[in-house]
Design an enzyme around this catalytic site. Structure first.
Site, short mmCIF file in Angstrom:
data_model
loop_
_atom_site.label_atom_id
_atom_site.label_comp_id
_atom_site.label_asym_id
_atom_site.label_seq_id
_atom_site.Cartn_x
_atom_site.Cartn_y
_atom_site.Cartn_z
N THR A 1 -3.25 5.72 -4.08
CA THR A 1 -2.15 6.47 -3.47
C THR A 1 -0.86 6.31 -4.25
O THR A 1 -0.10 7.26 -4.40
CB THR A 1 -1.93 6.02 -2.01
OG1 THR A 1 -1.72 4.62 -2.00
CG2 THR A 1 -3.12 6.37 -1.15
N THR A 2 -0.62 5.10 -4.75
CA THR A 2 0.61 4.88 -5.52
C THR A 2 0.51 5.66 -6.83
O THR A 2 1.45 6.35 -7.23
CB THR A 2 0.80 3.38 -5.80
OG1 THR A 2 0.58 2.66 -4.60
CG2 THR A 2 2.19 3.09 -6.31
N ASP B 1 -9.15 -0.35 1.95
CA ASP B 1 -9.15 0.30 0.63
C ASP B 1 -10.37 -0.11 -0.17
O ASP B 1 -11.02 0.71 -0.81
CB ASP B 1 -7.90 -0.11 -0.17
CG ASP B 1 -6.67 0.69 0.22
OD1 ASP B 1 -6.78 1.51 1.15
OD2 ASP B 1 -5.61 0.50 -0.40
N ASP C 1 0.83 -1.19 0.00
CA ASP C 1 0.00 0.00 0.00
C ASP C 1 0.87 1.26 0.00
O ASP C 1 1.65 1.48 0.92
CB ASP C 1 -0.89 -0.04 1.26
CG ASP C 1 -1.87 1.11 1.28
OD1 ASP C 1 -2.71 1.17 0.37
OD2 ASP C 1 -1.78 1.96 2.18
P1 ADP Z 1 -2.88 2.48 -6.14
O1 ADP Z 1 -2.22 2.73 -4.82
O2 ADP Z 1 -2.64 3.60 -7.09
O3 ADP Z 1 -4.30 2.12 -6.02
P2 ADP Z 1 -2.47 -0.23 -6.95
O4 ADP Z 1 -1.24 -1.05 -6.71
O5 ADP Z 1 -3.68 -0.56 -6.17
O6 ADP Z 1 -2.08 1.27 -6.74
O7 ADP Z 1 -2.78 -0.33 -8.50
C1 ADP Z 1 -3.87 0.31 -9.07
C2 ADP Z 1 -3.85 0.16 -10.56
O8 ADP Z 1 -3.91 -1.21 -10.94
C3 ADP Z 1 -5.05 0.85 -11.19
O9 ADP Z 1 -4.63 1.58 -12.30
C4 ADP Z 1 -5.93 -0.32 -11.59
O10 ADP Z 1 -6.77 -0.03 -12.70
C5 ADP Z 1 -4.90 -1.36 -11.94
N1 ADP Z 1 -5.44 -2.72 -11.94
C6 ADP Z 1 -6.19 -3.32 -11.00
N2 ADP Z 1 -6.50 -4.59 -11.36
C7 ADP Z 1 -5.94 -4.78 -12.58
C8 ADP Z 1 -5.89 -5.88 -13.50
N3 ADP Z 1 -6.50 -7.04 -13.24
N4 ADP Z 1 -5.20 -5.72 -14.64
C9 ADP Z 1 -4.56 -4.56 -14.90
N5 ADP Z 1 -4.57 -3.50 -14.08
C10 ADP Z 1 -5.23 -3.60 -12.95
MG MG Z 2 -5.10 0.48 -5.10
#
Ligand code: ADP
Ligand code: MG
Length: 525
Positions: A100-101, A392, A67
């Protein structure tokens, strides 16, 4: 210490010898470097194939997480510009609970692009104006990506799952967790929106199997004050006391000078009578379950156990507050004031033990629709990460349900943003155009990073995604347990709340422009 001198009546501040001053390009580039470095540190955690980080504190405590906000929070970041990136993640977490990332990586890249522009002699003011203009176009692009589909439980489940992919789910499937999360949020949905504050997550370590359960009420870490008390009370009237149900220490010595057996017996009788009185008052009030923030004498507890009253003693103030808000009970400060009008009510109060811990479940409270996601897992690290993941997911589902707006994930929205920003930049004159184009380049970091984190070539992926976006209108880098393919995220159930993307654009732009504008850093050591 700063000294103050007076010249012609005007105070003049002179910097102390200890304070440091960095000016102009040096100030800009050191700020930008610090901001970029922080954003870089979370880049590899982005997306479904993002890696976890292990953070070891100065006292040896360990946090394992994916996270972004947690990582940045746990890091000991001192540089003020770097600290502003941490604040981007924090405000993203506070406002929408996810992304957040994305937001911090975007902020870092906006800074990187700004650095290049400064080297090309584009003035900071122009960069700031260009970025603001670009952010406005980006928000329009997000609006265009908002899908028309009704945000039903299926879509909400997908929103939950998308927020959880790549996170620790402790042996449970994202689908199972997603269903629990949606059910939970539906429980606290009201006409005025989602009462997210009525949802708690309670974790329990050490259970043999991983499981989550939706408890229609609250869970507190308490055990009955006496073994003989009931552990399961239905249709319970509840009292909440701030009363010590114990003898005042020293009372016996103070009131009786004991020099005969009779007097001793009298003293004991008086004590017993006092304790008896406490128990009787409670029993006579007709209450079934008592929570008290103070202690209860064993003899009072034993008498109440005999009468079938369930008592929890020494409960913490946050538990007391939760009991009150769930059951509608009013706190009573003296037994004399105990009356039915103050009672709260719950359909079911029960206790259960998990390994060495005993928990109290207060279900079906009559005042508020409080619900608890009860999470069990093998170790503390597992349940801690699970708690963040579920937190989240609860936030994004609440966000999506409240606004009713979702956008395609997997980088598709970012591809659309960059595309629109780039094409509108063409119509803008002067150096501002460079800044707007640079913004589009910075947004590309999200799909590029998603690609890189799955082991794909980022440049090739970007080219393929743009081509697919051009022909299909929606194109993301869909990642499942086996494959990474380019496709329509909506068809594959990869969706994010529109507000998560909006907030990321806004908070990243704000931080990057604020940092880029600084050309003088004066720090008192
Ligand atoms: P954040 O802290 O920004 O939420 P995450 O590590 O949760 O970071 O990643 C979020 C990103 O991953 C988003 O752009 C979301 O659309 C993408 N994402 C989630 N599931 C998938 C998937 N199955 N395939 C591709 N991208 C995905
Ligand atoms: Mg996320």
């Amino acid at each position: 210490m700063a000294q103050q001198r007076r010249m012609g009546g005007q105070p003049m501040f002179v910097l102390s010898e200890d304070s440091q001053r960095t000016q102009g390009r040096d100030a800009q580039s050191s700020n930008i470097m610090a901001g970029k470095a922080v954003a870089e540190s979370v880049r590899t955690t982005l997306g479904p194939r993002g890696m976890d980080k292990m953070l070891v504190g100065s006292s040896g405590d360990v946090v394992i997480t994916n996270d972004g906000a947690t990582i940045l929070n746990e890091m000991d970041i001192e540089h003020p510009a770097a600290q502003m990136i941490v604040e981007v993640a924090e405000s993203q977490e506070d406002e929408v609970g996810d992304g957040t990332t994305t937001a911090s990586v975007l902020a870092g890249n906006l800074l990187g692009e700004a650095e290049d522009l400064i080297e090309q002699d584009v003035h900071a003011t122009t960069i700031v104006e260009g970025y603001h203009e670009a952010a406005r176009i980006a928000l329009e692009a997000i609006d265009e990506q908002v899908s028309e589909v009704a945000v039903d439980d299926d879509i909400l489940g997908q929103v939950a799952e998308s927020s959880m992919t790549g996170k620790g789910t402790g042996g449970l499937t994202a689908e199972e967790l997603g269903e629990t999360v949606v059910e939970t949020i539906r429980h606290v949905e009201t006409d005025d929106g989602v009462a997210r504050e009525n949802v708690s997550v309670h974790t329990q370590v050490g259970a043999s199997s991983n499981a989550t359960e939706l408890v229609p009420g609250i869970v507190i870490d308490e055990e009955p004050a006496h073994d003989g008390m009931p552990t399961d009370v239905e249709d319970a009237s509840i009292a909440l006391l701030d009363v010590e149900l114990e003898l005042q220490t020293g009372e016996v010595d103070a009131e009786y000078a004991i020099d005969s057996i009779d007097q001793l017996n009298a003293a004991i009788d008086a004590e017993e009578g006092e304790l008896e009185g406490y128990a009787e008052t409670i029993v006579d009030s007709g209450v079934d379950v008592v929570f008290t923030t103070d202690g209860v004498d064993d003899r009072v507890a034993a008498k109440l156990a005999n009468e079938g009253v369930l008592v929890f003693e020494n409960i913490g103030s946050s538990d007391a507050k939760n009991v009150a808000s769930a059951t509608g009970v009013s706190r009573v400060g003296s037994l004399d004031d105990l009356e039915e009008a103050d009672f709260g009510h719950a359909e079911h109060v029960r206790t259960e033990s998990y390994n060495d811990d005993e928990l109290a479940f207060i279900e079906g409270g009559s005042a508020a629709e409080s619900v608890t996601v009860f999470v069990r897992g093998g170790t503390k690290h597992v349940v801690d990460e699970l708690e963040r993941t579920i937190g989240d997911a609860l936030d994004v589902v609440a966000t999506a349900l409240e606004s009713g707006e979702v956008v395609p994930g997997a980088g598709a929205t970012e591809i659309a943003i960059a595309d629109k920003v780039r094409s509108e930049a063409a119509g803008i004159e002067g150096r501002k155009q460079l800044a707007i184009t640079a913004f589009a380049d910075a947004v590309d970091i999200i799909p590029r990073t998603l690609a890189a984190n799955t082991g794909r070539d980022p440049i090739d992926s970007l080219v393929d995604l743009r081509a697919a976006h051009e022909s299909e209108g929606r194109a993301g880098l869909i990642t499942d347990s086996e494959d990474v393919t380019i496709g329509d995220p909506l068809e594959h159930g990869v969706v994010d709340p529109a507000d998560v993307k909006r907030e990321a654009v806004e908070s990243a732009t704000e931080a990057a422009t604020m940092i880029a504008r600084i050309d003088d850093v004066i720090s008192a050591e």
